[in-house]
Design a protein around this motif. Structure first.
Motif, PDB file in Angstrom:
ATOM      1  N   TRP A  79      -0.212   0.295   8.623  1.00 59.45           N
ATOM      2  CA  TRP A  79      -0.283   0.870   7.277  1.00 59.45           C
ATOM      3  C   TRP A  79       0.931   0.448   6.451  1.00 59.45           C
ATOM      4  O   TRP A  79       0.815   0.146   5.271  1.00 59.45           O
ATOM      5  CB  TRP A  79      -0.361   2.399   7.381  1.00 59.45           C
ATOM      6  CG  TRP A  79      -0.550   3.071   6.060  1.00 59.45           C
ATOM      7  CD1 TRP A  79      -1.719   3.273   5.401  1.00 59.45           C
ATOM      8  CD2 TRP A  79       0.475   3.626   5.216  1.00 59.45           C
ATOM      9  NE1 TRP A  79      -1.484   3.921   4.218  1.00 59.45           N
ATOM     10  CE2 TRP A  79      -0.156   4.154   4.077  1.00 59.45           C
ATOM     11  CE3 TRP A  79       1.859   3.724   5.341  1.00 59.45           C
ATOM     12  CZ2 TRP A  79       0.559   4.774   3.049  1.00 59.45           C
ATOM     13  CZ3 TRP A  79       2.566   4.340   4.329  1.00 59.45           C
ATOM     14  CH2 TRP A  79       1.916   4.856   3.201  1.00 59.45           C
ATOM     15  N   LEU A  91      -6.737   5.631   1.978  1.00 58.63           N
ATOM     16  CA  LEU A  91      -5.499   4.930   1.672  1.00 58.63           C
ATOM     17  C   LEU A  91      -4.280   5.625   2.268  1.00 58.63           C
ATOM     18  O   LEU A  91      -3.188   5.063   2.271  1.00 58.63           O
ATOM     19  CB  LEU A  91      -5.309   4.815   0.158  1.00 58.63           C
ATOM     20  CG  LEU A  91      -6.367   4.040  -0.611  1.00 58.63           C
ATOM     21  CD1 LEU A  91      -6.058   4.062  -2.101  1.00 58.63           C
ATOM     22  CD2 LEU A  91      -6.451   2.606  -0.115  1.00 58.63           C
ATOM     23  N   ALA A  92      -4.479   6.827   2.784  1.00 53.86           N
ATOM     24  CA  ALA A  92      -3.339   7.637   3.248  1.00 53.86           C
ATOM     25  C   ALA A  92      -2.728   7.066   4.517  1.00 53.86           C
ATOM     26  O   ALA A  92      -3.390   6.375   5.297  1.00 53.86           O
ATOM     27  CB  ALA A  92      -3.796   9.067   3.498  1.00 53.86           C
ATOM     28  N   ARG A  93      -1.446   7.377   4.687  1.00 51.43           N
ATOM     29  CA  ARG A  93      -0.776   6.967   5.923  1.00 51.43           C
ATOM     30  C   ARG A  93      -1.405   7.713   7.090  1.00 51.43           C
ATOM     31  O   ARG A  93      -1.577   8.926   7.023  1.00 51.43           O
ATOM     32  CB  ARG A  93       0.714   7.310   5.836  1.00 51.43           C
ATOM     33  CG  ARG A  93       1.485   6.871   7.062  1.00 51.43           C
ATOM     34  CD  ARG A  93       2.952   7.028   6.868  1.00 51.43           C
ATOM     35  NE  ARG A  93       3.325   8.446   6.714  1.00 51.43           N
ATOM     36  CZ  ARG A  93       4.572   8.869   6.666  1.00 51.43           C
ATOM     37  NH1 ARG A  93       5.559   8.028   6.712  1.00 51.43           N
ATOM     38  NH2 ARG A  93       4.839  10.146   6.533  1.00 51.43           N
ATOM     39  N   LEU A  97       0.835  -1.203   0.000  1.00 55.57           N
ATOM     40  CA  LEU A  97       0.000   0.000   0.000  1.00 55.57           C
ATOM     41  C   LEU A  97       0.871   1.255   0.000  1.00 55.57           C
ATOM     42  O   LEU A  97       0.581   2.225  -0.704  1.00 55.57           O
ATOM     43  CB  LEU A  97      -0.936  -0.008   1.214  1.00 55.57           C
ATOM     44  CG  LEU A  97      -1.829   1.212   1.385  1.00 55.57           C
ATOM     45  CD1 LEU A  97      -2.733   1.397   0.179  1.00 55.57           C
ATOM     46  CD2 LEU A  97      -2.652   1.114   2.652  1.00 55.57           C
ATOM     47  N   SER A  98       1.969   1.241   0.766  1.00 57.72           N
ATOM     48  CA  SER A  98       2.828   2.430   0.842  1.00 57.72           C
ATOM     49  C   SER A  98       3.450   2.725  -0.516  1.00 57.72           C
ATOM     50  O   SER A  98       3.542   3.888  -0.929  1.00 57.72           O
ATOM     51  CB  SER A  98       3.911   2.241   1.899  1.00 57.72           C
ATOM     52  OG  SER A  98       4.628   1.054   1.661  1.00 57.72           O
ATOM     53  N   TYR A 134       2.148   1.862  -3.467  1.00 55.87           N
ATOM     54  CA  TYR A 134       1.062   2.333  -4.331  1.00 55.87           C
ATOM     55  C   TYR A 134       0.751   3.798  -4.033  1.00 55.87           C
ATOM     56  O   TYR A 134       0.570   4.604  -4.944  1.00 55.87           O
ATOM     57  CB  TYR A 134      -0.176   1.467  -4.115  1.00 55.87           C
ATOM     58  CG  TYR A 134      -1.395   1.940  -4.868  1.00 55.87           C
ATOM     59  CD1 TYR A 134      -1.472   1.805  -6.249  1.00 55.87           C
ATOM     60  CD2 TYR A 134      -2.458   2.535  -4.201  1.00 55.87           C
ATOM     61  CE1 TYR A 134      -2.584   2.260  -6.945  1.00 55.87           C
ATOM     62  CE2 TYR A 134      -3.564   2.990  -4.885  1.00 55.87           C
ATOM     63  CZ  TYR A 134      -3.627   2.852  -6.255  1.00 55.87           C
ATOM     64  OH  TYR A 134      -4.709   3.306  -6.941  1.00 55.87           O
ATOM     65  N   TRP A 135       0.711   4.140  -2.736  1.00 54.29           N
ATOM     66  CA  TRP A 135       0.384   5.503  -2.323  1.00 54.29           C
ATOM     67  C   TRP A 135       1.408   6.492  -2.875  1.00 54.29           C
ATOM     68  O   TRP A 135       1.065   7.582  -3.305  1.00 54.29           O
ATOM     69  CB  TRP A 135       0.332   5.564  -0.791  1.00 54.29           C
ATOM     70  CG  TRP A 135       0.018   6.932  -0.269  1.00 54.29           C
ATOM     71  CD1 TRP A 135       0.872   7.788   0.347  1.00 54.29           C
ATOM     72  CD2 TRP A 135      -1.249   7.602  -0.325  1.00 54.29           C
ATOM     73  NE1 TRP A 135       0.227   8.956   0.670  1.00 54.29           N
ATOM     74  CE2 TRP A 135      -1.074   8.865   0.275  1.00 54.29           C
ATOM     75  CE3 TRP A 135      -2.500   7.253  -0.823  1.00 54.29           C
ATOM     76  CZ2 TRP A 135      -2.113   9.780   0.383  1.00 54.29           C
ATOM     77  CZ3 TRP A 135      -3.521   8.170  -0.704  1.00 54.29           C
ATOM     78  CH2 TRP A 135      -3.332   9.412  -0.113  1.00 54.29           C
ATOM     79  N   ARG A 136       2.690   6.087  -2.890  1.00 57.11           N
ATOM     80  CA  ARG A 136       3.740   6.986  -3.384  1.00 57.11           C
ATOM     81  C   ARG A 136       3.590   7.260  -4.878  1.00 57.11           C
ATOM     82  O   ARG A 136       3.979   8.317  -5.353  1.00 57.11           O
ATOM     83  CB  ARG A 136       5.126   6.391  -3.104  1.00 57.11           C
ATOM     84  CG  ARG A 136       5.658   6.737  -1.727  1.00 57.11           C
ATOM     85  CD  ARG A 136       7.134   6.431  -1.625  1.00 57.11           C
ATOM     86  NE  ARG A 136       7.438   5.023  -1.813  1.00 57.11           N
ATOM     87  CZ  ARG A 136       7.437   4.121  -0.842  1.00 57.11           C
ATOM     88  NH1 ARG A 136       7.151   4.499   0.388  1.00 57.11           N
ATOM     89  NH2 ARG A 136       7.715   2.866  -1.077  1.00 57.11           N
ATOM     90  N   LEU A 180       0.738   7.493  -6.486  1.00 56.67           N
ATOM     91  CA  LEU A 180      -0.498   8.212  -6.807  1.00 56.67           C
ATOM     92  C   LEU A 180      -0.223   9.700  -7.002  1.00 56.67           C
ATOM     93  O   LEU A 180       0.482  10.305  -6.196  1.00 56.67           O
ATOM     94  CB  LEU A 180      -1.515   8.057  -5.667  1.00 56.67           C
ATOM     95  CG  LEU A 180      -2.356   6.793  -5.623  1.00 56.67           C
ATOM     96  CD1 LEU A 180      -3.334   6.875  -4.457  1.00 56.67           C
ATOM     97  CD2 LEU A 180      -3.112   6.594  -6.912  1.00 56.67           C
ATOM     98  N   ARG A 209      -4.717  11.196  -4.721  1.00 61.83           N
ATOM     99  CA  ARG A 209      -4.554  11.068  -3.270  1.00 61.83           C
ATOM    100  C   ARG A 209      -5.680  11.771  -2.535  1.00 61.83           C
ATOM    101  O   ARG A 209      -6.192  11.278  -1.543  1.00 61.83           O
ATOM    102  CB  ARG A 209      -3.225  11.682  -2.821  1.00 61.83           C
ATOM    103  CG  ARG A 209      -2.050  10.827  -3.146  1.00 61.83           C
ATOM    104  CD  ARG A 209      -0.803  11.436  -2.573  1.00 61.83           C
ATOM    105  NE  ARG A 209       0.362  10.644  -2.953  1.00 61.83           N
ATOM    106  CZ  ARG A 209       1.572  10.827  -2.480  1.00 61.83           C
ATOM    107  NH1 ARG A 209       1.790  11.771  -1.605  1.00 61.83           N
ATOM    108  NH2 ARG A 209       2.559  10.061  -2.864  1.00 61.83           N
TER     109      ARG A 209
END
Ligand SMILES: [Zn+2]
Length: 108
Positions: free
Chosen positions: A93, A34-36, A16-17, A19-21, A23, A28
């Motif tokens: 997370w 989905l955020a930290r 997830l981390s 993937y989040w980076r 986006l 976002r």
């Protein structure tokens, strides 16, 4: 690989981390779940001050000192618990996986 519990596939799961980076900012904003998890801005000064004031009042034998010590102690303990909870949410997370196929978030 980690198998997604929803679609039971592992070919498109990712951290997830990571993937989040990848986006972009506008995506976002549309996916706050989905955020930290943010670290709460905890303030230790006020409960510590109350505890110190309570101790000082106790030393001068004022009964209000008990209230200060009890209140400050309770405040500190609840603050410590909140900080520990936030740290656990953030650790979870970092372990979570994201399925690009069905957009499901899961812990491996
Ligand atoms: Zn899936």
């Amino acid at each position: 690989m980690n198998v997604c519990p929803v679609c039971e596939r592992s070919d498109r799961t990712t951290k997830l981390s990571a993937y989040w980076r990848t986006l972009p900012a506008e995506r976002r904003a549309g996916a706050p779940h989905l955020a930290r998890p943010a670290l709460d801005d905890e303030r230790w000064t006020a409960p510590l001050g109350l505890l110190t004031l309570g101790c000082a009042l106790l030393l001068s034998e004022a009964w209000l000192g008990f209230v200060g010590v009890a209140g400050g102690g309770f405040w500190l303990v609840s603050l410590r618990d909140k900080v520990a909870e936030a740290a656990k949410r953030r650790a979870d997370w970092h372990r979570k996986r994201f399925c690009r196929r069905c957009h499901h978030v899961f812990l491996p």
